[in-house]
Scaffold this motif. Structure first.
Motif, PDB file in Angstrom:
ATOM      1  N   PRO A  32      42.158  27.018  59.841  1.00  0.00           N
ATOM      2  CA  PRO A  32      40.817  27.335  59.343  1.00  0.00           C
ATOM      3  C   PRO A  32      40.774  28.231  58.104  1.00  0.00           C
ATOM      4  CG  PRO A  32      40.889  27.567  61.724  1.00  0.00           C
ATOM      5  CD  PRO A  32      42.280  27.302  61.276  1.00  0.00           C
ATOM      6  N   LEU A  33      41.519  29.311  58.090  1.00  0.00           N
ATOM      7  CA  LEU A  33      41.436  30.222  56.946  1.00  0.00           C
ATOM      8  C   LEU A  33      42.081  29.630  55.698  1.00  0.00           C
ATOM      9  CD1 LEU A  33      41.985  33.639  58.739  1.00  0.00           C
ATOM     10  CD2 LEU A  33      39.835  32.490  58.135  1.00  0.00           C
ATOM     11  N   MET A  34      43.139  28.842  55.874  1.00  0.00           N
ATOM     12  CA  MET A  34      43.744  28.159  54.730  1.00  0.00           C
ATOM     13  C   MET A  34      42.772  27.113  54.173  1.00  0.00           C
ATOM     14  SD  MET A  34      47.076  25.718  54.467  1.00  0.00           S
ATOM     15  CE  MET A  34      48.368  26.837  54.035  1.00  0.00           C
ATOM     16  N   TYR A  35      42.089  26.420  55.078  1.00  0.00           N
ATOM     17  CA  TYR A  35      41.124  25.405  54.660  1.00  0.00           C
ATOM     18  C   TYR A  35      39.971  26.042  53.875  1.00  0.00           C
ATOM     19  CZ  TYR A  35      38.223  21.210  55.065  1.00  0.00           C
ATOM     20  OH  TYR A  35      37.453  20.099  54.814  1.00  0.00           O
ATOM     21  N   ALA A  36      39.487  27.194  54.341  1.00  0.00           N
ATOM     22  CA  ALA A  36      38.423  27.902  53.623  1.00  0.00           C
ATOM     23  C   ALA A  36      38.924  28.324  52.232  1.00  0.00           C
ATOM     24  CB  ALA A  36      37.953  29.115  54.417  1.00  0.00           C
ATOM     25  N   ALA A  37      40.147  28.826  52.161  1.00  0.00           N
ATOM     26  CA  ALA A  37      40.707  29.253  50.875  1.00  0.00           C
ATOM     27  C   ALA A  37      40.857  28.064  49.921  1.00  0.00           C
ATOM     28  CB  ALA A  37      42.054  29.940  51.090  1.00  0.00           C
ATOM     29  N   LEU A  38      41.347  26.946  50.419  1.00  0.00           N
ATOM     30  CA  LEU A  38      41.496  25.753  49.578  1.00  0.00           C
ATOM     31  C   LEU A  38      40.139  25.269  49.077  1.00  0.00           C
ATOM     32  CD1 LEU A  38      44.182  23.736  51.584  1.00  0.00           C
ATOM     33  CD2 LEU A  38      44.452  24.783  49.325  1.00  0.00           C
ATOM     34  N   ARG A  39      39.159  25.313  49.949  1.00  0.00           N
ATOM     35  CA  ARG A  39      37.806  24.873  49.583  1.00  0.00           C
ATOM     36  C   ARG A  39      37.279  25.686  48.401  1.00  0.00           C
ATOM     37  NH1 ARG A  39      33.194  22.911  52.854  1.00  0.00           N
ATOM     38  NH2 ARG A  39      31.317  23.726  51.887  1.00  0.00           N
ATOM     39  N   PHE A  40      37.417  27.001  48.478  1.00  0.00           N
ATOM     40  CA  PHE A  40      36.889  27.836  47.413  1.00  0.00           C
ATOM     41  C   PHE A  40      37.778  27.849  46.186  1.00  0.00           C
ATOM     42  CE2 PHE A  40      34.064  28.980  50.734  1.00  0.00           C
ATOM     43  CZ  PHE A  40      32.861  29.110  50.054  1.00  0.00           C
ATOM     44  N   LEU A  41      39.056  27.649  46.348  1.00  0.00           N
ATOM     45  CA  LEU A  41      39.940  27.534  45.190  1.00  0.00           C
ATOM     46  C   LEU A  41      39.556  26.306  44.373  1.00  0.00           C
ATOM     47  CD1 LEU A  41      42.466  28.559  43.663  1.00  0.00           C
ATOM     48  CD2 LEU A  41      43.785  26.987  45.086  1.00  0.00           C
ATOM     49  N   LEU A  42      39.320  25.199  45.065  1.00  0.00           N
ATOM     50  CA  LEU A  42      38.933  23.973  44.365  1.00  0.00           C
ATOM     51  C   LEU A  42      37.553  24.102  43.724  1.00  0.00           C
ATOM     52  CD1 LEU A  42      40.273  21.277  46.865  1.00  0.00           C
ATOM     53  CD2 LEU A  42      41.175  21.848  44.601  1.00  0.00           C
ATOM     54  N   ALA A  43      36.666  24.862  44.331  1.00  0.00           N
ATOM     55  CA  ALA A  43      35.337  25.071  43.753  1.00  0.00           C
ATOM     56  C   ALA A  43      35.393  26.063  42.588  1.00  0.00           C
ATOM     57  CB  ALA A  43      34.371  25.569  44.817  1.00  0.00           C
ATOM     58  N   TYR A  73      32.632  31.216  55.669  1.00  0.00           N
ATOM     59  CA  TYR A  73      33.396  29.995  55.923  1.00  0.00           C
ATOM     60  C   TYR A  73      34.597  30.250  56.825  1.00  0.00           C
ATOM     61  CZ  TYR A  73      30.510  26.890  53.332  1.00  0.00           C
ATOM     62  OH  TYR A  73      29.451  26.127  52.941  1.00  0.00           O
ATOM     63  N   GLY A  74      35.178  31.425  56.737  1.00  0.00           N
ATOM     64  CA  GLY A  74      36.277  31.739  57.651  1.00  0.00           C
ATOM     65  C   GLY A  74      35.812  31.717  59.102  1.00  0.00           C
ATOM     66  N   LEU A  75      34.704  32.420  59.391  1.00  0.00           N
ATOM     67  CA  LEU A  75      34.183  32.449  60.762  1.00  0.00           C
ATOM     68  C   LEU A  75      33.674  31.077  61.211  1.00  0.00           C
ATOM     69  CD1 LEU A  75      32.315  35.875  60.640  1.00  0.00           C
ATOM     70  CD2 LEU A  75      34.429  35.351  61.890  1.00  0.00           C
ATOM     71  N   LEU A  76      32.998  30.374  60.307  1.00  0.00           N
ATOM     72  CA  LEU A  76      32.489  29.040  60.648  1.00  0.00           C
ATOM     73  C   LEU A  76      33.629  28.098  61.019  1.00  0.00           C
ATOM     74  CD1 LEU A  76      30.195  26.934  60.799  1.00  0.00           C
ATOM     75  CD2 LEU A  76      30.569  26.544  58.360  1.00  0.00           C
ATOM     76  N   LEU A  77      34.659  28.067  60.199  1.00  0.00           N
ATOM     77  CA  LEU A  77      35.782  27.161  60.471  1.00  0.00           C
ATOM     78  C   LEU A  77      36.576  27.608  61.695  1.00  0.00           C
ATOM     79  CD1 LEU A  77      36.814  26.452  56.787  1.00  0.00           C
ATOM     80  CD2 LEU A  77      35.711  24.861  58.377  1.00  0.00           C
ATOM     81  N   LEU A  78      36.697  28.916  61.909  1.00  0.00           N
ATOM     82  CA  LEU A  78      37.342  29.387  63.138  1.00  0.00           C
ATOM     83  C   LEU A  78      36.531  28.965  64.358  1.00  0.00           C
ATOM     84  CD1 LEU A  78      38.501  32.946  62.015  1.00  0.00           C
ATOM     85  CD2 LEU A  78      39.996  31.070  62.754  1.00  0.00           C
ATOM     86  N   GLY A  79      35.198  29.073  64.255  1.00  0.00           N
ATOM     87  CA  GLY A  79      34.332  28.648  65.359  1.00  0.00           C
ATOM     88  C   GLY A  79      34.449  27.163  65.638  1.00  0.00           C
TER      89      GLY A  79
END
Length: 174
Positions: A32-43, A73-79
């Motif tokens: 989840p936290l890697m996915y959130a980081a990738l999402r914002f890196l790409l944005a 996004y970290g909490l959302l994806l962890l949830g």
């Protein structure tokens, strides 16, 4: 309202809803936290190339990024990883409007009218009913992580308002 505006609103809602299906699919491949980081890196990459330096103090940029990018996004994806279904996550995260209004009172000095107070009370009642209804169907931790994401989004909204050059004094009005 023009048909074009209705179509745009429906299209935006569809993209927003489909976004949660994409997040659910992405969580099958990334933590989840890697996915959130990738999402914002790409944005952020195109923004850095084409938008330029923000015209607001860096403290507000960092505060907004920490609450909206990292916490929300970290909490959302962890949830979602902990068992919150994507459709329900998209609904629960919308309680951010309640938290935005609640944070605006102490942090921006906003004075809510009676309609907003009643509306907020009704919304919190709805959240309480949803919590009761979900007992056992969705892990409580997953639900609370999504509510935490909504809290972070609400705080981030207030930080964005504080960052706005025309409202830096803390007032909602221009």
């Amino acid at each position: 309202m023009r048909a074009r505006h209705v179509a745009l609103a429906v299209g935006l809602a569809a993209v927003w809803g489909f976004n949660f299906v994409v997040m659910d699919a992405g969580l099958r491949h990334y933590p989840p936290l890697m996915y959130a980081a990738l999402r914002f890196l790409l944005a952020a990459f195109p923004a850095v190339l084409f938008v330029g330096k923000p015209r607001t103090p860096w403290r507000w940029v960092l505060a907004t990024g920490a609450t909206l990018g990292v916490a929300q996004y970290g909490l959302l994806l962890l949830g979602m990883r902990a068992g919150m279904p994507p459709g329900l996550a998209s609904l629960v995260i919308q309680v951010q409007a309640i938290f935005t209004a609640a944070f605006a009172v102490p942090l921006l000095g906003e004075r809510p009218g009676i309609r907003r107070v009643y509306g907020t009370a009704i919304a919190f009642g709805g959240l309480a009913l949803l919590t009761i209804e979900l007992t056992g169907a969705v892990p409580l931790g997953a639900f609370l992580l999504c509510v935490g994401a909504a809290v972070a989004w609400g705080l981030g909204n207030v930080f964005m308002r504080k960052a706005s050059p025309r409202t830096r004094s803390g007032s909602w009005s221009g």
